[in-house]
Every structure is written in structure tokens, then in C-alpha cells.
Design a protein around this motif. Structure first.
Motif, PDB file in Angstrom:
ATOM      1  N   ASN A 184       0.296  -0.161  -7.870  1.00  0.00           N
ATOM      2  CA  ASN A 184      -0.334  -1.349  -8.440  1.00  0.00           C
ATOM      3  C   ASN A 184       0.385  -2.619  -8.024  1.00  0.00           C
ATOM      4  OD1 ASN A 184      -2.500  -0.181  -9.733  1.00  0.00           O
ATOM      5  ND2 ASN A 184      -1.416   0.119 -11.664  1.00  0.00           N
ATOM      6  N   ASP A 185       1.719  -2.555  -7.907  1.00  0.00           N
ATOM      7  CA  ASP A 185       2.474  -3.728  -7.463  1.00  0.00           C
ATOM      8  C   ASP A 185       2.044  -4.161  -6.066  1.00  0.00           C
ATOM      9  OD1 ASP A 185       4.074  -3.868  -9.815  1.00  0.00           O
ATOM     10  OD2 ASP A 185       5.347  -2.264  -9.037  1.00  0.00           O
ATOM     11  N   GLN A 186       1.867  -3.200  -5.175  1.00  0.00           N
ATOM     12  CA  GLN A 186       1.432  -3.531  -3.823  1.00  0.00           C
ATOM     13  C   GLN A 186       0.010  -4.076  -3.830  1.00  0.00           C
ATOM     14  OE1 GLN A 186       1.618  -0.346  -0.960  1.00  0.00           O
ATOM     15  NE2 GLN A 186       1.401  -1.722   0.785  1.00  0.00           N
ATOM     16  N   LEU A 187      -0.861  -3.479  -4.636  1.00  0.00           N
ATOM     17  CA  LEU A 187      -2.231  -3.983  -4.735  1.00  0.00           C
ATOM     18  C   LEU A 187      -2.252  -5.437  -5.176  1.00  0.00           C
ATOM     19  CD1 LEU A 187      -4.216  -1.058  -6.430  1.00  0.00           C
ATOM     20  CD2 LEU A 187      -4.802  -2.164  -4.260  1.00  0.00           C
ATOM     21  N   VAL A 188      -1.488  -5.756  -6.212  1.00  0.00           N
ATOM     22  CA  VAL A 188      -1.472  -7.129  -6.717  1.00  0.00           C
ATOM     23  C   VAL A 188      -0.910  -8.093  -5.674  1.00  0.00           C
ATOM     24  CG1 VAL A 188      -0.531  -8.664  -8.479  1.00  0.00           C
ATOM     25  CG2 VAL A 188      -1.357  -6.406  -9.119  1.00  0.00           C
ATOM     26  N   GLY A 189       0.193  -7.691  -5.025  1.00  0.00           N
ATOM     27  CA  GLY A 189       0.767  -8.553  -3.999  1.00  0.00           C
ATOM     28  C   GLY A 189      -0.196  -8.816  -2.854  1.00  0.00           C
ATOM     29  N   GLN A 190      -0.854  -7.766  -2.382  1.00  0.00           N
ATOM     30  CA  GLN A 190      -1.790  -7.907  -1.271  1.00  0.00           C
ATOM     31  C   GLN A 190      -2.998  -8.758  -1.663  1.00  0.00           C
ATOM     32  OE1 GLN A 190      -1.338  -7.208   1.750  1.00  0.00           O
ATOM     33  NE2 GLN A 190      -3.071  -6.273   2.786  1.00  0.00           N
ATOM     34  N   LEU A 191      -3.541  -8.508  -2.844  1.00  0.00           N
ATOM     35  CA  LEU A 191      -4.682  -9.295  -3.300  1.00  0.00           C
ATOM     36  C   LEU A 191      -4.300 -10.760  -3.468  1.00  0.00           C
ATOM     37  CD1 LEU A 191      -6.145  -6.797  -5.917  1.00  0.00           C
ATOM     38  CD2 LEU A 191      -7.301  -7.569  -3.840  1.00  0.00           C
TER      39      LEU A 191
END
Length: 274
Positions: A184-191
Motif C-alpha cells: 500500500n505504501d508503494q501504491l500511495v507513493g506511485q499514485l
């Protein structure tokens, strides 16, 4: 999988985005990430504020409908951005945001995400997520936009998730369309990276340069659909979007009709088969 950490998110945020970013607000539970950002001071012009959770208890969709997000199975991310001057075609920003979200997922090796006008994310012919854009006028020219993205990440197989709209026959999640789920951390950063770019590009050029890119992911194109507008209901076949983001419907009675505000009541499979 479901936890979020602001410092870990920042590891996936580019330097250029980080320079424009206020401290990220992470909630273990919150009624609505959009409502939170609308309740606090807006970011300065050209800057971003981000709120995120995996447990949103009172999320909102279009036309006052709800976005249900059971704890730990999805992601709710809201980003506030202040435009130095109000874009000419602010309603089409939601379409541009959809493209930005799909691009962010593609670069995480999550492909085959389509877009349903005006604000839905689709995969495997099911609802993957939704986008809600709300406007907070600051002055005659300055406006802050808060865009919320609700996305199913890892749904239990027997969860009765509920459907916000009639067009979708099912819900789906990221787990179903990728080999390895990012954190989820990577998803938020990428988004956050892609939304930052989307806001900047839209401020400079609007929606018209994005029409072709929307068409590449247009889930409604070629489908037989029924549309509810404020004053009528009509049937036709999805024919893409116009330069200003209006939905184009090829109708038997009057040819191409433009829809700038309406609800897709029914969307049949391409070729007219459900």
C-alpha cells in the motif's frame, strides 16, 4: 499488507513531487479522506496535500451515493491541489485523473485497467474503483480541487461489497489483475507522483491533449448503453469522448449526442451481449 506508514510512502515519492508535498496524513480510520482535506487549510498554489487510509467509514460517491470500503481490503487516497488560476474546463479533470491513475498502475505492472466515463476504474468488466473530485473556491481565480480515489486492493472472495452503480455486474480488485501486489505504501507513493503530474499538466494544457489516451482505455466505447440525464433517458452506443470530455453516444434516432452530466444506467457487453 493493509498498514500504511508516511515515511515508507515517501520512499516511493520522487524528489520533484516531494518538493511540492505537505506532510502526508495517514489515518487508521477516518469517515472520509476527501472531507478531511476539505476541512483543513488548503495547500498553497502549486502544492499538494495527501490523506490516506485503508478504513474509510463514510466515503462518498457521485450524486450523494456512498463508497463502501471495509477495513483493510481497499485503499482510499485523497489529494488536494491548488490551481493558481481556475482551468477553463474543470469538470474534465476527473477524466484526466483517471488516466493518471491507470498510468501509475501500469508502471507497477498492473495492466488492463480501463476507464468508464466519467469517474470509474474498471478491470475484468468489474468495478475496480472510483474517483470523486470536489472543488473548494478560494477566490475569484484561485481554486483548490480535492480528488478522492477509492480502490479495491485485496477483497475476500465471499465479501458482499455492494455496488454503487447499476452498470457494473461485479466488483474486482488489484489482486485479480496482477501477479504480485505492491505494498500500500508503494501504491500511495506511485499514485501521488502521477497525480502531481496530472494536476500540473492539466493546469498547463487542459483535457484536449488527453482525448486519444482516454480512448485507449474507454470501457464504454462500442457498448450498448442507456443513459439517464436530468430530463430524459436514452439508448445508444458509446462513441468516445469529445475534446472537452463530454461523453459521445451514437443514438438510433439522432446520431451522435453529447452527455456532459448523466448516469450510465445499463452498459451491455460489446456487441450487445450481456
Amino acid at each position: 499488507m493493509s498498514s500504511l506508514d508516511a515515511e515508507k510512502i515517501l520512499q516511493f515519492v520522487t524528489d520533484s513531487t516531494r518538493e511540492r508535498l505537505a506532510p502526508i496524513k495517514v489515518f487508521t480510520e477516518v469517515p472520509s479522506t476527501n472531507s478531511y482535506l476539505l476541512s483543513i487549510s488548503p495547500p498553497d498554489s502549486g502544492r499538494l496535500s495527501v490523506a490516506v487510509t485503508t478504513n474509510q467509514t463514510a466515503g462518498r460517491g457521485r450524486h450523494g451515493k456512498t463508497w463502501q470500503s471495509p477495513s483493510g481490503v481497499g485503499l482510499c487516497l485523497s489529494v488536494a491541489y491548488t490551481f493558481a488560476s481556475q482551468p477553463e474546463n474543470l469538470p474534465a479533470l476527473t477524466l484526466a485523473i483517471g488516466i493518471g491513475v491507470a498510468d501509475a498502475l501500469r508502471d507497477l505492472n498492473i495492466n488492463d485497467v480501463e476507464l468508464k466515463w466519467p469517474n470509474d476504474l474498471v478491470a475484468l468488466d468489474g468495478k475496480l474503483g472510483g474517483i470523486l473530485t470536489e472543488v473548494r473556491q478560494q477566490s475569484a481565480s484561485t481554486v483548490t480541487v480535492v480528488t478522492g480515489i477509492g480502490m479495491n486492493v485485496n477483497l475476500p472472495s465471499k465479501l458482499d461489497f455492494g455496488i454503487e452503480t447499476d452498470w457494473a455486474w461485479k466488483v474486482t480488485d488489484l489482486k485479480s489483475i496482477c501477479e504480485t501486489l505492491p505494498s500500500n505504501d508503494q501504491l500511495v507513493g506511485q499514485l501521488t507522483n502521477y497525480l502531481s503530474k496530472t494536476f500540473s499538466d492539466y493546469e498547463a494544457s487542459g483535457f484536449a491533449p488527453l482525448v486519444k489516451r482516454w480512448s485507449e482505455r474507454d470501457w464504454l466505447f462500442g457498448r450498448e448503453i442507456t443513459v439517464d440525464t436530468n430530463d430524459s433517458q436514452f439508448f445508444g452506443v458509446g462513441a468516445g469522448v469529445a475534446d472537452d470530455g463530454a461523453l459521445l453516444i451514437n443514438t438510433p434516432e439522432s446520431g451522435i449526442r453529447r452527455v456532459t452530466s448523466g448516469t450510465i444506467v445499463i452498459a451491455e457487453a460489446r456487441g450487445g451481449q450481456t
